[in-house]
Motif scaffolding. Sequence first.
Motif, PDB file in Angstrom:
ATOM      1  N   MET A 219     -19.480  -3.496  12.507  1.00 47.28           N
ATOM      2  CA  MET A 219     -18.131  -3.550  11.924  1.00 47.28           C
ATOM      3  C   MET A 219     -18.119  -2.895  10.537  1.00 47.28           C
ATOM      4  O   MET A 219     -17.146  -2.236  10.160  1.00 47.28           O
TER       5      MET A 219
ATOM      6  N   LEU B 240      -6.955   7.849  -2.261  1.00 49.11           N
ATOM      7  CA  LEU B 240      -6.223   6.820  -1.511  1.00 49.11           C
ATOM      8  C   LEU B 240      -7.036   5.536  -1.454  1.00 49.11           C
ATOM      9  O   LEU B 240      -6.483   4.437  -1.480  1.00 49.11           O
TER      10      LEU B 240
ATOM     11  N   SER C  44     -16.775   4.238   7.404  1.00 47.53           N
ATOM     12  CA  SER C  44     -16.184   5.473   7.896  1.00 47.53           C
ATOM     13  C   SER C  44     -14.713   5.555   7.474  1.00 47.53           C
ATOM     14  O   SER C  44     -14.223   6.614   7.046  1.00 47.53           O
ATOM     15  N   TYR C  45     -14.019   4.436   7.561  1.00 53.26           N
ATOM     16  CA  TYR C  45     -12.614   4.338   7.142  1.00 53.26           C
ATOM     17  C   TYR C  45     -12.492   4.656   5.653  1.00 53.26           C
ATOM     18  O   TYR C  45     -11.665   5.468   5.229  1.00 53.26           O
TER      19      TYR C  45
ATOM     20  N   VAL D 270      -5.768   1.777  -2.217  1.00 51.58           N
ATOM     21  CA  VAL D 270      -5.831   0.751  -1.170  1.00 51.58           C
ATOM     22  C   VAL D 270      -6.671  -0.434  -1.641  1.00 51.58           C
ATOM     23  O   VAL D 270      -6.277  -1.600  -1.464  1.00 51.58           O
TER      24      VAL D 270
ATOM     25  N   GLU E 182     -13.108   8.332   4.620  1.00 46.44           N
ATOM     26  CA  GLU E 182     -11.956   9.200   4.895  1.00 46.44           C
ATOM     27  C   GLU E 182     -10.896   9.021   3.796  1.00 46.44           C
ATOM     28  O   GLU E 182     -10.346   9.993   3.291  1.00 46.44           O
ATOM     29  N   LEU E 183     -10.641   7.769   3.413  1.00 43.77           N
ATOM     30  CA  LEU E 183      -9.631   7.517   2.364  1.00 43.77           C
ATOM     31  C   LEU E 183     -10.091   8.049   1.007  1.00 43.77           C
ATOM     32  O   LEU E 183      -9.279   8.476   0.192  1.00 43.77           O
TER      33      LEU E 183
ATOM     34  N   VAL F  62      -9.351  11.838   0.221  1.00 39.10           N
ATOM     35  CA  VAL F  62      -7.979  12.309  -0.041  1.00 39.10           C
ATOM     36  C   VAL F  62      -7.519  11.810  -1.407  1.00 39.10           C
ATOM     37  O   VAL F  62      -7.491  10.601  -1.648  1.00 39.10           O
TER      38      VAL F  62
ATOM     39  N   LEU G   2      -2.404  15.071  -1.765  1.00 38.76           N
ATOM     40  CA  LEU G   2      -1.118  14.680  -1.168  1.00 38.76           C
ATOM     41  C   LEU G   2       0.026  15.505  -1.746  1.00 38.76           C
ATOM     42  O   LEU G   2       0.901  15.978  -1.022  1.00 38.76           O
TER      43      LEU G   2
ATOM     44  N   ALA H 258     -12.641  -5.524   5.731  1.00 38.17           N
ATOM     45  CA  ALA H 258     -11.720  -6.182   6.658  1.00 38.17           C
ATOM     46  C   ALA H 258     -12.444  -7.219   7.514  1.00 38.17           C
ATOM     47  O   ALA H 258     -11.898  -8.275   7.812  1.00 38.17           O
TER      48      ALA H 258
ATOM     49  N   ARG I  23     -20.157  -0.503   9.503  1.00 43.70           N
ATOM     50  CA  ARG I  23     -20.271   0.964   9.664  1.00 43.70           C
ATOM     51  C   ARG I  23     -18.875   1.569   9.865  1.00 43.70           C
ATOM     52  O   ARG I  23     -18.552   2.612   9.300  1.00 43.70           O
ATOM     53  N   ALA I  24     -18.059   0.905  10.673  1.00 45.53           N
ATOM     54  CA  ALA I  24     -16.690   1.403  10.909  1.00 45.53           C
ATOM     55  C   ALA I  24     -15.884   1.376   9.613  1.00 45.53           C
ATOM     56  O   ALA I  24     -15.139   2.306   9.303  1.00 45.53           O
ATOM     57  N   GLU I  25     -16.065   0.307   8.849  1.00 43.37           N
ATOM     58  CA  GLU I  25     -15.337   0.198   7.572  1.00 43.37           C
ATOM     59  C   GLU I  25     -15.776   1.312   6.602  1.00 43.37           C
ATOM     60  O   GLU I  25     -14.945   1.887   5.895  1.00 43.37           O
TER      61      GLU I  25
ATOM     62  N   ILE J  44       1.148   3.884  -3.183  1.00 50.68           N
ATOM     63  CA  ILE J  44       0.767   5.305  -3.090  1.00 50.68           C
ATOM     64  C   ILE J  44       1.951   6.196  -3.477  1.00 50.68           C
ATOM     65  O   ILE J  44       1.803   7.140  -4.255  1.00 50.68           O
TER      66      ILE J  44
ATOM     67  N   VAL K 137       0.840  -1.205   0.000  1.00 48.86           N
ATOM     68  CA  VAL K 137       0.000   0.000   0.000  1.00 48.86           C
ATOM     69  C   VAL K 137       0.874   1.254   0.000  1.00 48.86           C
ATOM     70  O   VAL K 137       0.693   2.159  -0.818  1.00 48.86           O
TER      71      VAL K 137
END
Lengths: 173, 173
Positions: free
Chosen positions: A118, A76, A124-125, A80, A128-129, A132, A137, A89, A120-122, A11, A7
């Motif tokens: 789980m 990003l 959110s991750y 990824v 964010e990626l 960007v 960058l 994940a 929902r968290a993914e 990038i 990764v």
Amino acid sequence: MKLSDGVEQAIHSVAMLASLEDNQVLSAAALAEFHGVSPSYLLKHLQTLSRSGILGTFPGPKGGYYLAQSPADISLLDVVLAVEGPEPAFRCKEIRRNGPNPVPDGFFTAPCQISAAMLRAERSYRAELKSVTISHLLADVQRDDDGTLAARSCVFLDANVRITPQNRSQEPG
Amino acid sequence: MKLSDGVEQAIHSVAMLASLEDNQVLSAAALAEFHGVSPSYLLKHLQTLSRSGILGTFPGPKGGYYLAQSPADISLLDVVLAVEGPEPAFRCKEIRRNGPNPVPDGFFTAPCQISAAMLRAERSYRAELKSVTISHLLADVQRDDDGTLAARSCVFLDANVRITPQNRSQEPG
């Protein structure tokens, strides 16, 4: 949970390719040399990025890689997911259905609450990626650079860039 | 990027242990049987949860596991970090320092922009997991259950729960 070293390498490679002119490419060997990483390992990831449409390739012994999309359009998250694959994940094995006294299959129509949390968290991750881009960058790096990094890249690119016979946009495929 | 199957098993096990009375424990074998998973694999994760302070253990052949904290104080993040370890998924190898024409070490005082962006996403992921506790999950399951799941758990617990000689709160350590 661990992202592969690919990764970081992917990038950085994509960011470096963003500085090429429209008739330039870089070989996998040059990208590996600049980043001090294993050429065979990096090559695997460059090929993956190419299959996913982030990079383009000019074939042949004088060929190499270039960005197939605008740096402003490559997030990003795109890189990824290309390197790590699209699966989240957390992969629910539905173990709630296992064991003794199983309840009827039709009972579990709604997703497991654990899996839902789980994922929902993914999301959110990933959001964010996705926010960007490679352009972001590069702007950040440029803002913090007194010229040292730009000079280093220029010296390396001058020595390693390969000129293609015509602009890449005129190439088929 | 993939979380181990241990995460799903650990969360389900912690949720099941939340229904025990103050003088009850469950063996690793019973937890594995209920979830239809490998006892040895689950045991490894129960031991990890115990080391991290989420579970307590009653020793001996009639012993077993119990929650060492209130379900309202145990977040999904606590369980995920216990199973997967505390390190973020993205581990920057600082490859920007590698390769030919390295710039002076002192140049890279600020973290790499790529690493910073990846860690922002990780923080977002963790914040979401931290916001969900075992209590929340149990309330969600209870809300959706017409009694079928509760009945299944009760039958299993009646057959498998082990009664400790005294309330766990009176035990040392």
